[in-house]
Design a protein around this motif. Structure first.
Motif, PDB file in Angstrom:
ATOM      1  N   LEU A  67      -2.990  -3.432   3.864  1.00 16.52           N
ATOM      2  CA  LEU A  67      -2.183  -3.359   5.084  1.00 16.52           C
ATOM      3  C   LEU A  67      -2.519  -4.500   6.035  1.00 16.52           C
ATOM      4  O   LEU A  67      -1.666  -4.956   6.795  1.00 16.52           O
ATOM      5  CB  LEU A  67      -2.390  -2.013   5.783  1.00 16.52           C
ATOM      6  CG  LEU A  67      -1.802  -0.790   5.071  1.00 16.52           C
ATOM      7  CD1 LEU A  67      -2.054   0.471   5.894  1.00 16.52           C
ATOM      8  CD2 LEU A  67      -0.308  -0.960   4.827  1.00 16.52           C
ATOM      9  N   GLY A  68      -3.774  -4.952   5.988  1.00 15.67           N
ATOM     10  CA  GLY A  68      -4.150  -6.092   6.827  1.00 15.67           C
ATOM     11  C   GLY A  68      -3.367  -7.342   6.479  1.00 15.67           C
ATOM     12  O   GLY A  68      -3.178  -8.221   7.326  1.00 15.67           O
ATOM     13  N   GLY A  69      -2.897  -7.416   5.230  1.00 11.76           N
ATOM     14  CA  GLY A  69      -2.043  -8.523   4.818  1.00 11.76           C
ATOM     15  C   GLY A  69      -0.579  -8.156   4.774  1.00 11.76           C
ATOM     16  O   GLY A  69       0.233  -8.904   4.210  1.00 11.76           O
ATOM     17  N   ASN A  70      -0.240  -6.988   5.325  1.00 14.52           N
ATOM     18  CA  ASN A  70       1.142  -6.495   5.379  1.00 14.52           C
ATOM     19  C   ASN A  70       1.752  -6.288   3.987  1.00 14.52           C
ATOM     20  O   ASN A  70       2.958  -6.397   3.801  1.00 14.52           O
ATOM     21  CB  ASN A  70       2.040  -7.433   6.196  1.00 14.52           C
ATOM     22  CG  ASN A  70       1.720  -7.383   7.671  1.00 14.52           C
ATOM     23  OD1 ASN A  70       1.179  -6.396   8.168  1.00 14.52           O
ATOM     24  ND2 ASN A  70       2.024  -8.452   8.388  1.00 14.52           N
ATOM     25  N   ARG A  71       0.893  -5.963   3.000  1.00 12.78           N
ATOM     26  CA  ARG A  71       1.391  -5.661   1.651  1.00 12.78           C
ATOM     27  C   ARG A  71       1.681  -4.171   1.539  1.00 12.78           C
ATOM     28  O   ARG A  71       1.052  -3.445   0.775  1.00 12.78           O
ATOM     29  CB  ARG A  71       0.359  -6.083   0.609  1.00 12.78           C
ATOM     30  CG  ARG A  71       0.526  -7.464   0.021  1.00 12.78           C
ATOM     31  CD  ARG A  71       0.530  -8.555   1.034  1.00 12.78           C
ATOM     32  NE  ARG A  71       0.626  -9.881   0.414  1.00 12.78           N
ATOM     33  CZ  ARG A  71       0.383 -10.988   1.077  1.00 12.78           C
ATOM     34  NH1 ARG A  71       0.061 -10.948   2.355  1.00 12.78           N
ATOM     35  NH2 ARG A  71       0.475 -12.159   0.477  1.00 12.78           N
ATOM     36  N   ILE A  72       2.642  -3.726   2.315  1.00 10.28           N
ATOM     37  CA  ILE A  72       2.939  -2.299   2.391  1.00 10.28           C
ATOM     38  C   ILE A  72       3.569  -1.799   1.096  1.00 10.28           C
ATOM     39  O   ILE A  72       3.165  -0.772   0.538  1.00 10.28           O
ATOM     40  CB  ILE A  72       3.858  -2.013   3.593  1.00 10.28           C
ATOM     41  CG1 ILE A  72       3.128  -2.347   4.900  1.00 10.28           C
ATOM     42  CG2 ILE A  72       4.316  -0.549   3.594  1.00 10.28           C
ATOM     43  CD1 ILE A  72       4.013  -2.317   6.128  1.00 10.28           C
ATOM     44  N   MET A  73       4.564  -2.509   0.600  1.00 12.19           N
ATOM     45  CA  MET A  73       5.230  -2.087  -0.628  1.00 12.19           C
ATOM     46  C   MET A  73       4.263  -2.103  -1.808  1.00 12.19           C
ATOM     47  O   MET A  73       4.270  -1.186  -2.648  1.00 12.19           O
ATOM     48  CB  MET A  73       6.419  -2.996  -0.923  1.00 12.19           C
ATOM     49  CG  MET A  73       7.231  -2.570  -2.144  1.00 12.19           C
ATOM     50  SD  MET A  73       8.011  -0.954  -1.932  1.00 12.19           S
ATOM     51  CE  MET A  73       9.329  -1.402  -0.793  1.00 12.19           C
ATOM     52  N   LEU A  74       3.429  -3.113  -1.889  1.00 13.53           N
ATOM     53  CA  LEU A  74       2.446  -3.194  -2.968  1.00 13.53           C
ATOM     54  C   LEU A  74       1.509  -1.992  -2.921  1.00 13.53           C
ATOM     55  O   LEU A  74       1.202  -1.389  -3.962  1.00 13.53           O
ATOM     56  CB  LEU A  74       1.648  -4.492  -2.864  1.00 13.53           C
ATOM     57  CG  LEU A  74       0.548  -4.696  -3.911  1.00 13.53           C
ATOM     58  CD1 LEU A  74       1.126  -4.687  -5.309  1.00 13.53           C
ATOM     59  CD2 LEU A  74      -0.209  -5.998  -3.634  1.00 13.53           C
ATOM     60  N   LEU A  75       1.070  -1.631  -1.745  1.00 14.05           N
ATOM     61  CA  LEU A  75       0.191  -0.477  -1.592  1.00 14.05           C
ATOM     62  C   LEU A  75       0.863   0.793  -2.113  1.00 14.05           C
ATOM     63  O   LEU A  75       0.253   1.566  -2.876  1.00 14.05           O
ATOM     64  CB  LEU A  75      -0.181  -0.298  -0.118  1.00 14.05           C
ATOM     65  CG  LEU A  75      -0.912   0.992   0.251  1.00 14.05           C
ATOM     66  CD1 LEU A  75      -2.249   1.091  -0.484  1.00 14.05           C
ATOM     67  CD2 LEU A  75      -1.117   1.089   1.761  1.00 14.05           C
ATOM     68  N   LEU A  76       2.119   1.019  -1.732  1.00 21.71           N
ATOM     69  CA  LEU A  76       2.816   2.235  -2.151  1.00 21.71           C
ATOM     70  C   LEU A  76       2.984   2.283  -3.663  1.00 21.71           C
ATOM     71  O   LEU A  76       2.798   3.333  -4.288  1.00 21.71           O
ATOM     72  CB  LEU A  76       4.177   2.318  -1.454  1.00 21.71           C
ATOM     73  CG  LEU A  76       4.144   2.448   0.081  1.00 21.71           C
ATOM     74  CD1 LEU A  76       5.560   2.412   0.647  1.00 21.71           C
ATOM     75  CD2 LEU A  76       3.435   3.714   0.507  1.00 21.71           C
ATOM     76  N   TRP A  77       3.310   1.162  -4.273  1.00 22.46           N
ATOM     77  CA  TRP A  77       3.523   1.159  -5.723  1.00 22.46           C
ATOM     78  C   TRP A  77       2.201   1.270  -6.486  1.00 22.46           C
ATOM     79  O   TRP A  77       2.166   1.857  -7.565  1.00 22.46           O
ATOM     80  CB  TRP A  77       4.299  -0.094  -6.125  1.00 22.46           C
ATOM     81  CG  TRP A  77       5.777   0.081  -5.915  1.00 22.46           C
ATOM     82  CD1 TRP A  77       6.389   0.549  -4.788  1.00 22.46           C
ATOM     83  CD2 TRP A  77       6.821  -0.177  -6.853  1.00 22.46           C
ATOM     84  NE1 TRP A  77       7.750   0.583  -4.951  1.00 22.46           N
ATOM     85  CE2 TRP A  77       8.039   0.137  -6.212  1.00 22.46           C
ATOM     86  CE3 TRP A  77       6.849  -0.671  -8.144  1.00 22.46           C
ATOM     87  CZ2 TRP A  77       9.267  -0.003  -6.840  1.00 22.46           C
ATOM     88  CZ3 TRP A  77       8.073  -0.819  -8.778  1.00 22.46           C
ATOM     89  CH2 TRP A  77       9.267  -0.487  -8.130  1.00 22.46           C
ATOM     90  N   VAL A  78       1.147   0.715  -5.955  1.00 22.81           N
ATOM     91  CA  VAL A  78      -0.166   0.891  -6.590  1.00 22.81           C
ATOM     92  C   VAL A  78      -0.531   2.371  -6.609  1.00 22.81           C
ATOM     93  O   VAL A  78      -1.039   2.889  -7.611  1.00 22.81           O
ATOM     94  CB  VAL A  78      -1.244   0.072  -5.854  1.00 22.81           C
ATOM     95  CG1 VAL A  78      -2.649   0.516  -6.279  1.00 22.81           C
ATOM     96  CG2 VAL A  78      -1.068  -1.412  -6.145  1.00 22.81           C
ATOM     97  N   VAL A  79      -0.258   3.060  -5.508  1.00 21.21           N
ATOM     98  CA  VAL A  79      -0.539   4.491  -5.440  1.00 21.21           C
ATOM     99  C   VAL A  79       0.273   5.250  -6.486  1.00 21.21           C
ATOM    100  O   VAL A  79      -0.250   6.139  -7.178  1.00 21.21           O
ATOM    101  CB  VAL A  79      -0.250   5.042  -4.028  1.00 21.21           C
ATOM    102  CG1 VAL A  79      -0.339   6.568  -4.003  1.00 21.21           C
ATOM    103  CG2 VAL A  79      -1.228   4.448  -3.022  1.00 21.21           C
ATOM    104  N   VAL A  80       1.552   4.917  -6.622  1.00 16.49           N
ATOM    105  CA  VAL A  80       2.406   5.589  -7.614  1.00 16.49           C
ATOM    106  C   VAL A  80       1.859   5.375  -9.023  1.00 16.49           C
ATOM    107  O   VAL A  80       1.767   6.317  -9.826  1.00 16.49           O
ATOM    108  CB  VAL A  80       3.856   5.077  -7.521  1.00 16.49           C
ATOM    109  CG1 VAL A  80       4.691   5.595  -8.690  1.00 16.49           C
ATOM    110  CG2 VAL A  80       4.486   5.513  -6.199  1.00 16.49           C
ATOM    111  N   VAL A  81       1.465   4.156  -9.342  1.00 11.39           N
ATOM    112  CA  VAL A  81       0.940   3.855 -10.678  1.00 11.39           C
ATOM    113  C   VAL A  81      -0.350   4.622 -10.939  1.00 11.39           C
ATOM    114  O   VAL A  81      -0.557   5.200 -12.016  1.00 11.39           O
ATOM    115  CB  VAL A  81       0.704   2.339 -10.833  1.00 11.39           C
ATOM    116  CG1 VAL A  81      -0.054   2.047 -12.126  1.00 11.39           C
ATOM    117  CG2 VAL A  81       2.034   1.590 -10.831  1.00 11.39           C
TER     118      VAL A  81
END
Length: 246
Positions: A114-128
């Motif tokens: 989130l500090g790098g504003n990678r919000i979508m990446l974070l959500l998809w990593v969680v899904v995987v």
């Protein structure tokens, strides 16, 4: 899939989203604190902490060469991860150690993204990660719990507006950072009443010959450190100069 589609997907996942409003970061922290503090909400939301806790046991068991037998998630928010291998030694020790610190460490990783504003990446990593965990769930409630959690995260990532995605991601990360601490106090409270003789800390004491209270202290120290560091990262979004962008 065309090259353009792949490129668009890559940009969506790994591109940085716009900076969230500073107030959003503060408000989501307050919401997460309220969920952790208010017992009726905590009883429901604690399932997410249990998923991370048992996922930590499972991941470290595999990384240390143990054979994963399965994961159970119960309605009372307890859980159990079974693995086969030596009952003593570093593999067992690190497997036991992982549970109570994993939610906070996952929250710390989320704060970094989130500090790098990678919000979508974070959500998809969680899904995987949830899909990978689902393969090893061995009871009906556990399957439902992981499926519902994954479906919510996926729905937000796929259908939510950028503002909704940001709010959801920040609440989730704050919740892991703050909520990762509370189970350690609950653990020691139950231990002091003799109600958890086979807790992770007591099993660690049995194989290391170091008192269980020491391991409770290790859990707490790691979780508090993650909360402070992760909170500092997130605070950089609304306190000028407080955080370090990626």
């Amino acid at each position: 899939m065309s090259i353009d589609s792949v490129s668009e997907l890559w940009d969506t996942l790994f591109g940085a989203q716009p900076d969230p409003p500073g107030l959003l970061v503060l408000v989501t922290a307050v919401i997460a604190l309220a969920v952790v503090s208010f017992r009726p909400l905590w009883r429901v939301a604690r399932n997410a902490i249990t998923i991370a806790h048992e996922g930590g046991h499972a991941l470290v068991a595999l990384l240390t060469g143990r054979k994963l037998r399965g994961i159970r998630l119960e309605f009372d928010t307890s859980g159990l991860t079974l693995s086969a291998g030596r009952p003593t030694g570093p593999g067992m020790m690190f497997t036991l150690l992982a549970g109570y610190i994993t939610p906070s460490l996952v929250g710390l990783g989320g704060a970094w993204l989130l500090g790098g504003n990678r919000i979508m990446l974070l959500l998809w990593v969680v899904v995987v990660l949830l899909l990978l965990m689902l393969i090893n769930i061995r009871n009906v409630f556990g399957v439902i719990s992981v499926l519902v959690t994954g479906a919510i995260v996926f729905a937000v990532s796929w259908y939510g507006s950028p503002q909704a995605q940001a709010a959801f991601a920040y609440v989730g990360v704050w919740f892991l950072l703050i909520g990762g601490v509370r189970p350690v106090f609950e653990l020691q409270k139950l231990r002091s009443r003799g109600r958890m003789p086979e807790s992770d800390a007591d099993q660690l004491a049995g194989i290391t010959h170091v008192p269980a209270i020491f391991w409770v202290g290790v859990f707490l120290a790691v979780d508090l450190a993650a909360l402070v560091i992760g909170g500092f990262m997130l605070a950089g979004q609304w306190l000028p100069g407080a955080g370090t962008p990626l």
